[in-house]
Design an enzyme around this catalytic site. Structure first.
Site, mmCIF file in Angstrom:
data_model
loop_
_atom_site.group_PDB
_atom_site.id
_atom_site.type_symbol
_atom_site.label_atom_id
_atom_site.label_comp_id
_atom_site.label_asym_id
_atom_site.label_seq_id
_atom_site.Cartn_x
_atom_site.Cartn_y
_atom_site.Cartn_z
ATOM 1 N N CYS A 35 44.653 -27.926 -28.109
ATOM 2 C CA CYS A 35 43.503 -27.816 -29.321
ATOM 3 C C CYS A 35 44.029 -27.793 -30.615
ATOM 4 O O CYS A 35 43.991 -28.604 -31.551
ATOM 5 C CB CYS A 35 42.564 -26.699 -28.909
ATOM 6 S SG CYS A 35 41.184 -26.727 -30.090
ATOM 7 N N CYS A 50 42.089 -30.617 -30.711
ATOM 8 C CA CYS A 50 40.620 -30.591 -31.654
ATOM 9 C C CYS A 50 40.966 -30.552 -33.066
ATOM 10 O O CYS A 50 40.482 -31.232 -33.908
ATOM 11 C CB CYS A 50 39.938 -29.326 -31.311
ATOM 12 S SG CYS A 50 39.920 -28.949 -29.551
ATOM 13 N N LYS A 83 42.743 -33.712 -34.611
ATOM 14 C CA LYS A 83 41.971 -34.787 -34.764
ATOM 15 C C LYS A 83 40.437 -34.805 -35.642
ATOM 16 O O LYS A 83 40.125 -35.715 -36.353
ATOM 17 C CB LYS A 83 41.374 -34.731 -33.147
ATOM 18 C CG LYS A 83 40.173 -35.892 -32.861
ATOM 19 C CD LYS A 83 39.278 -35.358 -31.634
ATOM 20 C CE LYS A 83 38.598 -34.015 -31.798
ATOM 21 N NZ LYS A 83 37.797 -33.591 -30.737
ATOM 22 N N TYR A 107 35.078 -39.383 -24.134
ATOM 23 C CA TYR A 107 35.007 -38.908 -25.578
ATOM 24 C C TYR A 107 36.517 -38.845 -26.291
ATOM 25 O O TYR A 107 36.558 -39.197 -27.534
ATOM 26 C CB TYR A 107 34.376 -37.446 -25.582
ATOM 27 C CG TYR A 107 35.322 -36.417 -25.180
ATOM 28 C CD1 TYR A 107 35.930 -35.545 -26.057
ATOM 29 C CD2 TYR A 107 35.311 -35.790 -23.655
ATOM 30 C CE1 TYR A 107 36.905 -34.518 -25.749
ATOM 31 C CE2 TYR A 107 36.041 -34.816 -23.506
ATOM 32 C CZ TYR A 107 37.050 -34.310 -24.352
ATOM 33 O OH TYR A 107 37.762 -33.354 -23.868
ATOM 34 N N GLU A 157 36.730 -40.780 -29.865
ATOM 35 C CA GLU A 157 36.928 -40.182 -31.252
ATOM 36 C C GLU A 157 38.386 -41.017 -31.889
ATOM 37 O O GLU A 157 38.145 -41.111 -32.988
ATOM 38 C CB GLU A 157 37.304 -38.771 -30.683
ATOM 39 C CG GLU A 157 35.826 -37.851 -30.504
ATOM 40 C CD GLU A 157 36.327 -36.536 -29.865
ATOM 41 O OE1 GLU A 157 35.546 -35.885 -29.954
ATOM 42 O OE2 GLU A 157 37.554 -36.420 -29.536
ATOM 43 N N HIS A 210 12.633 -29.040 -44.718
ATOM 44 C CA HIS A 210 12.341 -30.368 -45.329
ATOM 45 C C HIS A 210 12.974 -30.500 -46.747
ATOM 46 O O HIS A 210 13.074 -29.728 -47.461
ATOM 47 C CB HIS A 210 10.933 -30.714 -45.345
ATOM 48 C CG HIS A 210 10.562 -31.992 -45.783
ATOM 49 N ND1 HIS A 210 10.533 -33.182 -44.851
ATOM 50 C CD2 HIS A 210 10.010 -32.410 -46.981
ATOM 51 C CE1 HIS A 210 10.226 -34.019 -45.510
ATOM 52 N NE2 HIS A 210 9.803 -33.892 -46.942
ATOM 53 N N GLU A 254 14.782 -31.050 -38.976
ATOM 54 C CA GLU A 254 13.664 -30.911 -38.575
ATOM 55 C C GLU A 254 12.689 -31.788 -37.667
ATOM 56 O O GLU A 254 11.999 -31.489 -37.126
ATOM 57 C CB GLU A 254 12.714 -31.129 -40.019
ATOM 58 C CG GLU A 254 12.580 -32.401 -40.505
ATOM 59 C CD GLU A 254 11.959 -32.503 -41.857
ATOM 60 O OE1 GLU A 254 10.742 -31.965 -41.900
ATOM 61 O OE2 GLU A 254 12.281 -33.076 -42.814
#
Length: 453
Positions: A43, A48, A51, A178, A182, A435, A440
């Site tokens: 990682c 991770c 990347k 994934y 990626e 908002h 939301e």
């Protein structure tokens, strides 16, 4: 005094191993860790962290392109300097890797920067030295694989991207998971022409169907050429580059090929036979819910078990095991409702059950929205957002949430808390939205898209 050199010996200095060792030491255990490659594991060093840094770099170029629509008339992406990014990325990786070493030292853990393997049930060969331990943890992670096809040696794996001195102009990424998505996304964002080849009719096998379809469309919108239903059969070096051939006789010529076609646990060379621990077909170590192998004093954590190969899962398992063994707090890390993200551009994130999984358990209500976020309506960007809630009809509990769009991973972390806590659709409806935000939408979905089951 114990007859062993250590109360706990951890093989592997990645996320799972370091957390387990550090927490065990803080509980008063005498702990050692052996790591033969780099502290922090995949990682931090080739996964991770580097990347995500490269994804961030790709995003800056897109923001520059969209800035003109907001009045930044002189803003333009220009040429990207690979070396500047490489130096910044590598410096951050080195900083974080060093932190892992310091965490162990501060906790009083004994480090060994070498390989460890079993001699017998309580004895290890640690860089040529015999070391004994009452309990042993295997946390050696996994490694990327190349397919067994002619010319595979011409291709890269994901680790190799971080050693490149310059950006290839044309890249073929092989795989539909994934990792493939990626890397295809960040390479495209940094300026490469990208061909993505995968066997399935849609990317992200195992994800929610609506998410898979939305991801296919998002990749198209980013200018990534998708070769759907194509399995690569061989690579050949040619004058114009590397020729990729598929089962359908399709040919793509590129400057570089990156395989993201699977990973395998790093169990080879551990001499597990000496302790009668058998591995699965691909080298994974079977464990029970307490991470225990068939030997009651030997445990396995993280990707080497091939359960749910995510860094936070490995870290949680390491912490839980240390608390159980030395902290007088028996517990396990749950693999249910684990949130995860795909750091494409735009990113995707999910937690809980897919529509297909939930419908197999009983009737469900589906709430779904697709829209163009405010920033992209002004910039005329093709980027879209999809949000989806899967609700158990009988209990009205939200059992799954899925999103593709800007900031999806950041939002999904909070949504995961609600789902883990058992929140109902009425709880979501009773929550006031912030908002104007995309977030939301998760608490204003009132119209049911469909009922299933």
């Amino acid at each position: 005094m114990s007859a062993y050199d250590f109360d706990l010996f951890v093989i592997g200095g990645g996320s799972a191993g370091v957390r387990c060792a550090r927490i065990a030491a803080t509980h008063g255990a005498r702990v050692a860790v052996a790591e033969e490659r780099f502290w922090g594991g995949t990682c931090v060093n080739v996964g991770c962290v580097p990347k995500k840094i490269m994804v961030n770099a790709a995003e800056y170029g897109l923001w520059a392109e969209e800035g003109k629509a907001f009045g930044w008339l002189e803003m333009q992406a220009g040429a990207h300097d690979w070396q500047t990014l490489k130096q910044a990325r590598d410096a951050e990786v080195q900083r974080l890797s060093a932190i892992y070493g310091r965490l162990l030292a501060n906790a009083g853990v004994t480090p060994f920067e070498c390989r460890a393997s079993f001699i017998d049930a309580h004895t290890l060969d640690v860089g040529g030295r015999r070391v004994t331990a009452e309990r042993i943890v295997i946390a050696v992670g996994g490694h990327a694989l190349k397919p067994e096809i002619p010319g595979a040696e011409l291709g890269m794996i994901s680790d190799d991207l971080f050693t490149l001195e310059e950006l290839p102009k044309r890249v073929a990424v092989v795989g539909g998971g994934y990792i493939a998505l990626e890397f295809a996304s960040l390479l495209r964002g940094l300026g490469a022409e990208v061909d993505l080849l995968y066997r399935q009719p849609l990317p992200l096998r195992g994800f929610d169907q609506d998410m898979r379809e939305a991801m296919r469309d998002a990749l198209d919108a980013r200018g990534i050429t998708q070769h759907i239903g194509h399995e690569v059969t061989k690579l050949e070096k040619q004058e114009g580059g590397i020729c990729v051939t598929t089962t359908a006789g399709h040919h793509v010529t590129v400057d570089a090929v990156m395989f993201a076609t699977g990973r395998q646990p790093n169990t080879r060379g551990l001499n597990l036979e000496a302790v009668d621990i058998l591995t699965g077909r691909f080298g994974a170590i079977p464990v029970d819910a307490n991470q225990t192998t068939r030997q009651p004093h030997i445990f396995a954590l993280g990707d080497v078990t091939d359960q749910l190969n995510l860094t936070p899962v490995a870290t949680a398992q390491g912490h839980a095991l240390a608390d159980t063994l030395f902290g007088n707090r028996p517990r396990t890390a749950s693999l249910k409702n684990v949130p995860t993200a795909v750091f494409t551009i735009p990113p995707a994130a999910t937690v809980g059950l897919t529509e297909e999984e939930a419908a197999a358990q009983g009737p469900v209500d589906i709430y779904l929205t697709r829209f163009t976020p405010m920033r992209h309506t002004i910039s005329k960007s093709p980027r879209k957002t999809l949000m989806k809630l899967v609700v158990d009809r009988a209990t009205q509990k939200v059992v799954g949430a899925h999103m593709l769009g800007d900031d999806a991973p950041e939002m999904m972390q909070g949504i995961a808390i609600a789902i883990v806590s058992g929140a109902t659709k009425q709880d979501f409806d009773a929550t006031i939205g912030i908002h104007p935000t995309a977030a939301e939408e998760f608490v204003t979905l009132r119209s049911m898209a469909r009922q299933v089951g």
